[in-house]
Design an enzyme around this catalytic site. Structure first.
Site, PDB file in Angstrom:
ATOM      1  CE1 TYR A   9      52.855 -15.484 -25.107  1.00  0.00           C
ATOM      2  CE2 TYR A   9      54.133 -13.832 -26.301  1.00  0.00           C
ATOM      3  CZ  TYR A   9      53.784 -15.163 -26.071  1.00  0.00           C
ATOM      4  OH  TYR A   9      54.392 -16.159 -26.815  1.00  0.00           O
ATOM      5  CB  THR A  19      58.226 -16.110 -27.474  1.00  0.00           C
ATOM      6  OG1 THR A  19      58.221 -14.941 -28.281  1.00  0.00           O
ATOM      7  CG2 THR A  19      58.042 -15.673 -26.031  1.00  0.00           C
ATOM      8  CG  ASP A  20      61.029 -13.253 -30.998  1.00  0.00           C
ATOM      9  OD1 ASP A  20      59.922 -13.260 -30.426  1.00  0.00           O
ATOM     10  OD2 ASP A  20      61.181 -12.872 -32.181  1.00  0.00           O
ATOM     11  CD  GLU A  21      56.246 -11.283 -28.201  1.00  0.00           C
ATOM     12  OE1 GLU A  21      55.749 -10.803 -27.171  1.00  0.00           O
ATOM     13  OE2 GLU A  21      55.604 -11.512 -29.222  1.00  0.00           O
ATOM     14  N   PRO A  27      47.271 -13.935 -40.623  1.00  0.00           N
ATOM     15  CG  PRO A  27      46.788 -15.543 -39.004  1.00  0.00           C
ATOM     16  CD  PRO A  27      47.908 -14.719 -39.543  1.00  0.00           C
ATOM     17  CE  LYS A  30      41.124 -23.675 -19.197  1.00  0.00           C
ATOM     18  NZ  LYS A  30      41.699 -22.532 -18.454  1.00  0.00           N
ATOM     19  CE  LYS A  86      56.018 -18.914 -23.905  1.00  0.00           C
ATOM     20  NZ  LYS A  86      55.428 -20.286 -23.984  1.00  0.00           N
TER      21      LYS A  86
END
Ligand code: NAD
Ligand code: TDX
Length: 333
Positions: free
Chosen positions: A147, A120-122, A189, A35, A151
């Protein structure tokens, strides 16, 4: 695998995955569906030959149906991926991560397409700092943020489509990635580009939280192994089995590697509400059953490579820097 649809292929992990497939698997024709949200960037796929790009939404059922018909495997990376954004406005997380995944699953079911879901591990919540525990594939789900809840919900949808409809699907749950093309809103980053810019790196709270860092290429080689050899219906945890390192230690290591004195190189800013304390993945199943091994086993060396990439590719991240920092400044971060 001959024709592969990669959702979210213009994002950080998806673009690195497309680059890996393009470099190593001549027999696979890749189509990217993305997207191009704030996190997606056409430039992440620059220089790649033979990759088709479709600009569109994974929640667009007509488009997704058309693409599913033309491909024999879907690798699903597309998501809203940033915890802090989900605390400001959960709505796109519900739409993309849940409704979008549902839309893809329906198309994959209709056209009997092999499906791999990147998670994800979350979804497992968090662990106690200092404990010797790790998440396994059997750990109960206990997500903390909008989030991670979205997931977790998408993982449940995939499992239900396997059991109820016989969808040929696998799931992987990976720990925190780092490497080239990661959006500068993310921890590593953000700090590297702050230092390049002469801004101070920003540590949430005390920085004692632990993340289980893995290089993006190790994650993506595991996804390819699961596509090649994984058992339908199974979930695989992915993690590089690093010794615990907390955010304070990571920020100080980045300062040192970039020539700043860690003692006065960074500032403490507002903590994240509901901040998960510690993540650690047990990847024994992936190693034992599929023979996967991480190649980046030294975080310091991986960070040096990543710092060099951000120094060499300032034109890639520069356009997003001021706006990203302005958003953080509004939150006192
Ligand atoms: P990212 O935010 O860098 O990229 C997401 C990509 O998805 C972008 O290109 C964006 O444009 C695209 N996208 C978003 N909504 C879309 C929609 N509705 N339709 C089509 N495309 C859409 O994310 P990332 O860090 O590369 O993460 C990729 C996947 O890996 C996600 O599913 C994430 O949950 C998972 N994951 C990430 C990490 C990590 O450390 N970054 C760790 C484990 C799992
Ligand atoms: O400026 C910062 N300072 C800071 O201390 C930022 C952006 C983050 N942090 C902390 C918060 C976390 O403890 O660093 C840690 C890492 O933060 P993020 O990069 O936002 O990652 P995290 O929230 O751990 O989630 C990441 O890994 C799991 C990805 O963004 C998710 O998509 C993935 O599912």
């Amino acid at each position: 695998m001959h024709s592969m649809l990669v959702t979210g292929g213009a994002g950080f992990i998806g673009a690195n995955f497309v680059r890996l497939v393009n470099a190593t698997r001549d027999e696979i024709k890749v189509t990217v569906l993305d997207k191009l949200t704030y996190a997606g960037n056409r430039a992440n796929l620059a220089g790649l030959e033979g990759v088709e790009f479709v600009h569109g939404d994974i929640a667009d059922a007509t488009l997704v149906d058309e693409l599913a018909q033309k491909n024999d495997v879907i690798v699903h990376f597309a998501a809203e991926s940033h915890n802090d954004n989900s605390l400001e406005d959960p709505s796109p997380f519900i739409q993309t991560n849940l409704v979008g995944t549902f839309t893809l699953l329906e198309a994959a079911r209709k056209h009997d397409v092999r499906f791999h879901h990147v998670s994800t591990d979350e979804v497992f919540g968090d662990l106690e700092i200092g404990a010797d525990t790790k998440f396994t594939e059997a750990t109960p789900y206990a997500p903390s943020s909008p989030y991670s809840a979205s997931k977790a919900g998408s993982d449940h949808l995939v499992r239900a489509w396997v059991r109820s409809f016989g969808l040929r699907a696998t799931i992987s749950n990976c720990s925190n990635n780092y490497g080239p093309y990661q959006h500068i809103e993310k921890f590593i980053p953000r700090q590297i580009t702050n230092i390049v810019d002469g801004r101070s790196p920003k540590l949430y709270g005390t920085g004692e939280q632990v993340r289980d860092w893995i290089h993006v290429d190790d994650h993506n080689r595991a996804v390819l192994d699961i596509l090649d050899k994984g058992i339908i219906g199974e979930t695989y945890n992915i993690g590089a089995d690093q010794p615990d390192i907390n955010n304070k230690q990571v920020i100080e290591l980045i300062c040192t590697l970039m020539g700043l004195d860690p003692a006065d190189g960074y500032e403490h800013v507002n903590d994240r509400p509901g901040h998960d304390q510690r993540y650690a993945m047990d990847a024994t199943k992936l190693k034992r059953e599929l023979g996967w091994r991480p190649r980046f086993t030294d975080l310091r060396a991986g960070l040096e490579q990543t710092i060099a990439w951000y120094r060499d590719n300032e034109e890639w991240w520069r356009p997003a820097k001021d706006a990203t920092e302005a958003t953080y400044a509004q939150r006192g971060q």
